[in-house]
Design a protein around this motif. Structure first.
Motif, short mmCIF file in Angstrom:
data_model
loop_
_atom_site.label_atom_id
_atom_site.label_comp_id
_atom_site.label_asym_id
_atom_site.label_seq_id
_atom_site.Cartn_x
_atom_site.Cartn_y
_atom_site.Cartn_z
N ARG A 243 0.83 -1.21 0.00
CA ARG A 243 0.00 0.00 0.00
C ARG A 243 0.86 1.26 0.00
O ARG A 243 1.97 1.27 0.54
CB ARG A 243 -0.90 0.01 1.25
CG ARG A 243 -1.92 -1.12 1.28
CD ARG A 243 -3.15 -0.73 0.52
NE ARG A 243 -4.11 -1.81 0.33
CZ ARG A 243 -5.38 -1.62 0.00
NH1 ARG A 243 -5.84 -0.37 -0.16
NH2 ARG A 243 -6.18 -2.63 -0.20
N THR A 247 -1.27 7.26 1.75
CA THR A 247 -2.72 7.20 1.58
C THR A 247 -3.32 5.83 1.87
O THR A 247 -4.53 5.70 2.00
CB THR A 247 -3.10 7.58 0.14
OG1 THR A 247 -2.56 6.58 -0.75
CG2 THR A 247 -2.53 8.94 -0.22
N GLU A 249 -3.58 3.62 -0.29
CA GLU A 249 -4.18 3.14 -1.53
C GLU A 249 -3.34 1.99 -2.09
O GLU A 249 -2.12 1.93 -1.90
CB GLU A 249 -4.29 4.27 -2.56
CG GLU A 249 -5.26 5.36 -2.15
CD GLU A 249 -5.30 6.50 -3.16
OE1 GLU A 249 -4.53 6.45 -4.14
OE2 GLU A 249 -6.09 7.44 -2.96
#
Length: 311
Positions: A243, A247, A249
């Protein structure tokens, strides 16, 4: 070192420090302290005038079938570690002090809390940031210290502080490990000797991926599979994901920004988490940028040779 069990008594003590402009550091814990907690305390003692440690097993961050009742507790040992580590104040509330009768309000996290542990522990981060918000309001620290091992928790708390303008500096302290690389955790006490030996495969896999990254591998799928190949001894690999370090993400392709490789797994009945950071080296400077830097260095050297100029 002083110990407080009520919000009122702690607040009365802290009121004596605040007018003096002393810098307050805060280390929130659930107790059963180990060398990882000592590292957090050491950072606070080094950076701040006053260090406050809270010891509170927060019921709202445990799910219905999790280990709230058997979570390890050793309050006398915790006090001794805090005393020798230089803690100023310990806050040891009970559940009714933090969540009095009629308590209704919770803080809801955003998308940063949804993947990884958030996907497998519904409501966990709501409980975490609700109690952290309360503790920040009670202690009113300048700086709070958290361990990198709980990487997603750190990200969620940083987001909380930004979004709600809480005015607390968040410092993340690197994970403290055993000599064999195994990450320290209060839940390690659950492991039998055999399970502890098997659990080493988690850090071994993370380090294998980190070594591949340092050797130049940038494909996210290859890095994850490199780690996974070392983790076959666990009973259940709940997640192993790469990740974005800022963030959280997902990174589907090449790793071109700081990233965290995060894992959660069961060894026996014990759930363990760990992570390593993968940070690409700074991009090489272009010829033009090198020329500008060289020019700036030469100017500074010339100015130094000439000596300071009077105004």
């Amino acid at each position: 070192m002083q110990t407080f069990r009520t919000i009122k008594s702690l607040d009365q003590c802290l009121k004596g420090y605040r007018p003096a402009g002393l810098r307050v550091g805060f280390v929130p814990t659930m107790g059963f302290l180990h060398e990882g907690h000592r590292a957090l305390i050491a950072e606070s003692v080094a950076r701040c005038d006053i260090t406050v440690v809270s010891i509170f097993v927060n019921p709202t961050q445990f799910g219905p079938h999790e280990d709230l009742e058997r979570y390890p507790r050793a309050l006398e040992r915790d006090h001794e570690l805090c005393r020798t580590a230089g803690v100023s104040l310990i806050f040891v509330p009970n559940a009714s002090e933090i969540y009095p009768p009629g308590f209704q309000t919770s803080v809801e996290p955003g998308p940063v809390a949804e993947p990884l542990c958030g996907a497998f522990r519904p409501g966990h981060f709501r409980g975490v940031i609700t109690v952290v918000t309360k503790l920040f309001n009670i202690v009113q620290p300048d700086v709070a210290f958290f361990g990198q091992k709980d990487f997603q928790q750190c990200a969620v708390i940083r987001q909380l502080v930004r979004d709600l303008n809480l005015g607390v500096e968040i410092v993340t302290v690197p994970t403290v490990r055993e000599p064999d690389g195994f990450a320290l955790s209060s839940r390690n006490s659950y492991l039998s000797a055999a399970d502890r030996e098997r659990a080493r495969c988690l850090s071994r896999g993370l380090f294998a991926a980190q070594a591949a990254f340092q050797a130049g591998e940038r494909d996210s799928r290859t890095l994850v599979e490199t780690a996974r190949a070392q983790m076959m001894e666990v009973d259940c690999l709940q997640y192993l994901e790469l990740r974005d370090a800022g963030t959280l993400e997902a990174i589907p392709g090449l790793v071109e920004q700081p990233a965290a490789l995060c894992v959660a797994a069961y060894v026996g009945a014990t759930r363990l988490i760990d992570n390593v950071l993968l940070t690409p080296p700074p991009a090489a400077l272009s010829d033009h940028e090198l020329e500008l830097v060289s020019h700036a260095i030469n100017r500074q050297a010339t100015a130094g040779a000439e000596g300071p100029r009077s105004s």
